[in-house]
Write a protein that holds these residues in place. Structure first.
Motif, mmCIF file in Angstrom:
data_model
loop_
_atom_site.group_PDB
_atom_site.id
_atom_site.type_symbol
_atom_site.label_atom_id
_atom_site.label_comp_id
_atom_site.label_asym_id
_atom_site.label_seq_id
_atom_site.Cartn_x
_atom_site.Cartn_y
_atom_site.Cartn_z
ATOM 1 N N LEU A 50 0.833 -1.029 -0.134
ATOM 2 C CA LEU A 50 0.115 0.036 0.178
ATOM 3 C C LEU A 50 0.862 1.270 -0.082
ATOM 4 O O LEU A 50 1.055 1.891 1.018
ATOM 5 N N PRO A 51 1.869 1.608 -1.162
ATOM 6 C CA PRO A 51 2.335 2.799 -1.159
ATOM 7 C C PRO A 51 1.572 4.040 -0.914
ATOM 8 O O PRO A 51 0.487 4.058 -1.702
ATOM 9 N N LEU A 52 1.944 4.885 -0.367
ATOM 10 C CA LEU A 52 1.248 6.379 -0.111
ATOM 11 C C LEU A 52 2.328 7.152 0.089
ATOM 12 O O LEU A 52 3.231 7.322 0.743
ATOM 13 N N SER A 53 1.765 8.407 -0.716
ATOM 14 C CA SER A 53 2.871 9.408 -0.674
ATOM 15 C C SER A 53 2.159 10.805 -0.046
ATOM 16 O O SER A 53 0.904 11.002 -0.402
ATOM 17 N N ILE A 54 2.686 11.452 0.962
ATOM 18 C CA ILE A 54 1.877 12.787 1.477
ATOM 19 C C ILE A 54 2.855 13.985 1.451
ATOM 20 O O ILE A 54 4.269 13.801 1.880
ATOM 21 N N ALA A 55 2.590 14.990 0.872
ATOM 22 C CA ALA A 55 3.070 16.236 0.800
ATOM 23 C C ALA A 55 2.690 16.903 2.060
ATOM 24 O O ALA A 55 1.553 16.954 2.359
ATOM 25 N N ILE A 56 3.899 17.747 2.817
ATOM 26 C CA ILE A 56 3.556 18.414 4.074
ATOM 27 C C ILE A 56 3.880 19.824 3.758
ATOM 28 O O ILE A 56 5.107 20.106 3.415
ATOM 29 N N ILE A 57 3.068 20.719 4.234
ATOM 30 C CA ILE A 57 3.168 22.130 4.306
ATOM 31 C C ILE A 57 3.003 22.317 5.687
ATOM 32 O O ILE A 57 2.083 22.262 6.414
ATOM 33 N N ALA A 58 4.093 22.994 6.495
ATOM 34 C CA ALA A 58 4.140 23.201 7.846
ATOM 35 C C ALA A 58 4.669 24.699 8.145
ATOM 36 O O ALA A 58 5.723 25.093 7.664
ATOM 37 N N ASP A 59 4.079 25.276 9.229
ATOM 38 C CA ASP A 59 4.489 26.377 9.943
ATOM 39 C C ASP A 59 4.755 27.607 8.907
ATOM 40 O O ASP A 59 6.038 28.112 8.851
ATOM 41 N N PRO A 60 3.933 28.000 8.028
ATOM 42 C CA PRO A 60 4.376 28.896 7.011
ATOM 43 C C PRO A 60 4.534 30.391 7.838
ATOM 44 O O PRO A 60 5.237 31.136 7.140
ATOM 45 N N HIS A 61 3.739 30.521 8.773
ATOM 46 C CA HIS A 61 4.019 31.793 9.572
ATOM 47 C C HIS A 61 3.995 32.953 8.190
ATOM 48 O O HIS A 61 4.761 33.822 8.357
ATOM 49 N N ALA A 62 2.888 33.166 7.394
ATOM 50 C CA ALA A 62 2.602 33.899 6.408
ATOM 51 C C ALA A 62 2.560 35.397 6.918
ATOM 52 O O ALA A 62 1.853 35.750 7.576
ATOM 53 N N GLY A 63 3.302 36.296 6.188
ATOM 54 C CA GLY A 63 3.396 37.362 6.499
ATOM 55 C C GLY A 63 4.811 37.745 7.313
ATOM 56 O O GLY A 63 5.016 39.057 7.306
ATOM 57 N N VAL B 103 9.435 14.990 11.654
ATOM 58 C CA VAL B 103 9.297 16.460 11.819
ATOM 59 C C VAL B 103 9.970 17.284 10.541
ATOM 60 O O VAL B 103 11.092 17.300 10.361
ATOM 61 N N SER B 104 8.698 18.012 10.159
ATOM 62 C CA SER B 104 9.084 18.697 9.010
ATOM 63 C C SER B 104 9.872 20.146 9.520
ATOM 64 O O SER B 104 9.529 20.686 10.760
ATOM 65 N N GLY B 105 11.020 20.485 8.929
ATOM 66 C CA GLY B 105 11.238 21.865 9.183
ATOM 67 C C GLY B 105 10.556 23.097 8.948
ATOM 68 O O GLY B 105 10.853 24.231 9.374
ATOM 69 N N GLY B 106 9.606 22.902 8.216
ATOM 70 C CA GLY B 106 8.576 23.974 7.793
ATOM 71 C C GLY B 106 9.162 25.026 6.884
ATOM 72 O O GLY B 106 10.390 25.001 6.361
ATOM 73 N N ILE B 107 8.272 26.228 6.786
ATOM 74 C CA ILE B 107 8.397 27.247 5.826
ATOM 75 C C ILE B 107 9.243 28.551 6.694
ATOM 76 O O ILE B 107 10.040 29.170 6.105
ATOM 77 N N GLY B 108 8.262 28.938 7.575
ATOM 78 C CA GLY B 108 8.396 30.325 8.284
ATOM 79 C C GLY B 108 9.481 30.255 9.344
ATOM 80 O O GLY B 108 10.034 29.435 9.628
ATOM 81 N N ASN B 109 9.293 31.411 10.104
ATOM 82 C CA ASN B 109 10.049 31.566 11.262
ATOM 83 C C ASN B 109 9.222 32.144 12.371
ATOM 84 O O ASN B 109 8.321 33.017 11.991
ATOM 85 N N SER B 110 9.710 31.917 13.608
ATOM 86 C CA SER B 110 9.040 32.799 14.850
ATOM 87 C C SER B 110 10.064 33.222 15.818
ATOM 88 O O SER B 110 11.213 32.866 15.616
ATOM 89 N N MET B 111 9.480 34.152 16.520
ATOM 90 C CA MET B 111 10.526 35.153 17.427
ATOM 91 C C MET B 111 11.433 35.891 16.557
ATOM 92 O O MET B 111 11.157 37.090 16.446
ATOM 93 N N LEU B 112 12.469 35.306 16.240
ATOM 94 C CA LEU B 112 13.298 35.935 15.527
ATOM 95 C C LEU B 112 13.311 35.587 14.042
ATOM 96 O O LEU B 112 12.999 34.583 13.570
#
Length: 314
Positions: free
Chosen positions: A69-82, A289-298
């Motif tokens: 049962l192969p399965l592929s999953i795309a992840i978008i994490a923590d964009p912190h858009a703006g 654990v995805s490294g995500g896209i955005g940043n927080s705090m600094l």
């Protein structure tokens, strides 16, 4: 360029685990002290060239996942858009990158808006949801909320709303969020169960953080032996996840934002670097654990480029 993610992240991959990263670039050079403050000021104004958005791919074979049962999953994490690194157009590029992968399933792991002082051009939550609604996958697009999505909503913090306003914005865009619930998916004639956990850092009051998560209740409806996937914004739940869950997918940490030789000096986790980033295997249980896209705090990402993540189960 391809490398072993477990080795890069300083984590044990465990027996039988296979993980690799694609297009991972070398860490950015540190800047001299005399240039640091001007650089931070430029970051706040959004004038610094953004890091390259990269694809990181993991191929794993959990013991509890059917081999046929192969399965592929795309992840978008923590964009912190703006934030200075994630204007809306960059989030749209992440959507395009994920769609180009043609995954079976897309998951969104929370923390959708920028926070703190370093905000360049913050969209509304509805605008973010509408951008993410452009994602496409045969098994759908499924979202959970992160701690910042909860903290943004004063009504949710006071208990006068059951869920933050972000849930309403996502539902209006056709992306109803998962909160301690199961969804039944049909893939290649088989049933796959997707579990979405509430944030473990949902409420903060006088310096104390409380969760809105219910792991036992969320997983209770999964039939014995059925393939399953858990979405959990924060990875700290992982030691409590039972062996029958094929893989836990998390974000939240941003890989520590600053990462050198597999070590991050500051990770928002009670476990420090144990669940900071990458592919983790403990007792035949798998966590990504995805490294995500955005940043927080600094507004800093050093040695941890923003990413779209692809997990391939086999």
């Amino acid at each position: 360029m391809t490398m072993d993610v477990a080795a890069y992240a300083g984590l044990s991959s465990g027996a039988g685990a296979q993980a690799e990263a694609l297009a991972r670039t070398a860490p950015s050079p540190l800047r001299g002290r005399g240039r640091l403050l001007p650089w931070l000021r430029e970051q706040r104004r959004g004038g610094v060239p953004e890091h390259r958005l990269e694809l990181v791919r993991y191929r794993i074979a959990p013991a509890s996942w059917p081999r046929d049962l192969p399965l592929s999953i795309a992840i978008i994490a923590d964009p912190h858009a703006g934030g200075p690194h994630t204007p809306p157009e960059r989030l749209a590029r992440a959507v395009g990158m994920a769609n180009a992968l043609r995954p079976d399933l897309v998951v969104l792991l929370g923390d959708y808006l920028a926070d703190g002082r370093f905000i360049a051009n913050r969209p509304t939550m509805r605008q973010v949801a509408e951008i993410l609604a452009g994602l496409r996958a045969p098994l759908g697009v499924h979202a959970v909320l992160g701690n910042h999505d909860w903290w943004e909503c004063a009504a949710a913090q006071s208990g006068t709303r059951a869920l933050p306003e972000a849930a309403e914005a996502f539902a209006a865009a056709g992306l109803p969020v998962m909160h301690n619930e199961l969804r039944r998916l049909e893939h290649r004639g088989r049933t796959v169960w997707l579990a979405g956990l509430g944030s473990q850092w949902a409420y903060r009051h006088r310096g104390v953080i409380h969760g809105a998560d219910d792991l036992e209740g969320t997983l209770a409806g999964i039939p014995a032996g059925a393939p399953s996937i858990l979405l959990a914004h924060e990875p700290d739940i992982f030691p409590l996840v039972p062996e029958h869950v094929g893989v836990t997918l998390s974000g939240h940490t941003h890989g520590g934002q600053v990462r050198v030789r597999g070590y991050s000096p500051l990770v928002p986790s009670r476990y420090g670097n144990r669940y900071a980033y990458g592919a983790v295997v403990e007792d035949d249980r798998h966590l990504i654990v995805s490294g995500g896209i955005g940043n927080s705090m600094l507004p800093v990402r050093l040695g941890m480029p923003p990413e779209v993540t692809l997990v391939e189960l086999a």
